[in-house]
Design a protein around this motif. Structure first.
Motif, PDB file in Angstrom:
ATOM      1  N   LEU A 274       0.823  -1.206   0.000  1.00 20.28           N
ATOM      2  CA  LEU A 274       0.000   0.000   0.000  1.00 20.28           C
ATOM      3  C   LEU A 274       0.859   1.260   0.000  1.00 20.28           C
TER       4      LEU A 274
ATOM      5  N   THR B 242      -8.425  -3.014   9.939  1.00 18.40           N
ATOM      6  CA  THR B 242      -9.106  -3.016   8.639  1.00 18.40           C
ATOM      7  C   THR B 242      -8.853  -4.287   7.839  1.00 18.40           C
ATOM      8  N   LEU B 243      -7.632  -4.460   7.391  1.00 14.95           N
ATOM      9  CA  LEU B 243      -7.343  -5.549   6.459  1.00 14.95           C
ATOM     10  C   LEU B 243      -7.311  -6.926   7.118  1.00 14.95           C
TER      11      LEU B 243
ATOM     12  N   LEU C 180     -11.486  -5.045  -4.271  1.00 10.70           N
ATOM     13  CA  LEU C 180     -11.364  -4.227  -3.062  1.00 10.70           C
ATOM     14  C   LEU C 180     -10.245  -3.201  -3.215  1.00 10.70           C
ATOM     15  N   GLY C 181      -9.164  -3.606  -3.868  1.00 18.11           N
ATOM     16  CA  GLY C 181      -8.059  -2.678  -4.124  1.00 18.11           C
ATOM     17  C   GLY C 181      -8.477  -1.540  -5.039  1.00 18.11           C
TER      18      GLY C 181
ATOM     19  N   LEU D 122     -10.523   0.839  -3.029  1.00 13.99           N
ATOM     20  CA  LEU D 122      -9.627   1.599  -2.172  1.00 13.99           C
ATOM     21  C   LEU D 122      -8.870   2.643  -2.979  1.00 13.99           C
TER      22      LEU D 122
ATOM     23  N   TRP E  49     -11.030   5.625  -3.553  1.00 16.75           N
ATOM     24  CA  TRP E  49     -11.163   6.392  -2.319  1.00 16.75           C
ATOM     25  C   TRP E  49      -9.893   7.193  -2.025  1.00 16.75           C
ATOM     26  N   VAL E  50      -8.735   6.564  -2.200  1.00 17.24           N
ATOM     27  CA  VAL E  50      -7.462   7.255  -1.960  1.00 17.24           C
ATOM     28  C   VAL E  50      -7.312   8.428  -2.920  1.00 17.24           C
TER      29      VAL E  50
ATOM     30  N   PHE F  40      -4.006   0.282  -7.528  1.00 11.93           N
ATOM     31  CA  PHE F  40      -4.477  -0.402  -6.326  1.00 11.93           C
ATOM     32  C   PHE F  40      -5.089  -1.766  -6.639  1.00 11.93           C
TER      33      PHE F  40
END
Length: 140
Positions: A16, A61-62, A86-87, A90, A93-94, A118
């Protein structure tokens, strides 16, 4: 069992952090105003702070997500699809969190870059999960 989740913890922190660094290199470097404090301005201090936050958030979280996915999704091929999805979520969102709408339009930033980066990280995480589970848990 603890060894497997420790490997996931360390690899998720590295993956990440690398994804955020890559996103900043690909999209954040386009922003040339002093209003934006990104990788060019803060350098490795930004990366270190983000890595520390990612490291501390893993158990909250993870880890629960990984435990739930391992418990309720028995097939590895389904997990290899779920983690990249899911990545990608994310990544969107990032991207939205890092870049203001004005920066996105003015500097022509592309959210798809973040989604792809991601999603690739999610795929690598799924592969690490799979191979680590085979070695340390003795099953897929």
């Amino acid at each position: 069992m603890a060894k497997h989740y420790f490997i996931l913890w360390m690899s998720s922190t590295l993956l990440l952090s690398a994804a955020i660094w890559g996103l900043e290199k690909l999209e954040g470097n386009k922003i040339t105003t002093t209003e934006f404090m990104g990788l060019m301005d803060m350098g490795f201090m930004l990366l270190g702070m983000l890595s520390l936050v990612i490291f501390m958030l893993f158990p909250l979280t993870l880890l629960p997500i990984s435990l739930i996915v391992r418990r309720f999704i028995p097939f590895s091929s389904m997990r290899l699809t779920l983690y990249p999805l899911l990545g990608a979520a994310l990544g969107k969102w990032v991207f939205d969190s890092l870049y203001d709408d004005r920066f996105i339009q003015e500097y022509q930033l592309y959210p798809m870059t973040s989604i792809i980066v991601f999603a690739a990280v999610g795929l690598v995480y799924a592969l690490i999960d799979y191979f680590s589970a085979q070695r340390h848990l003795g099953r897929q």
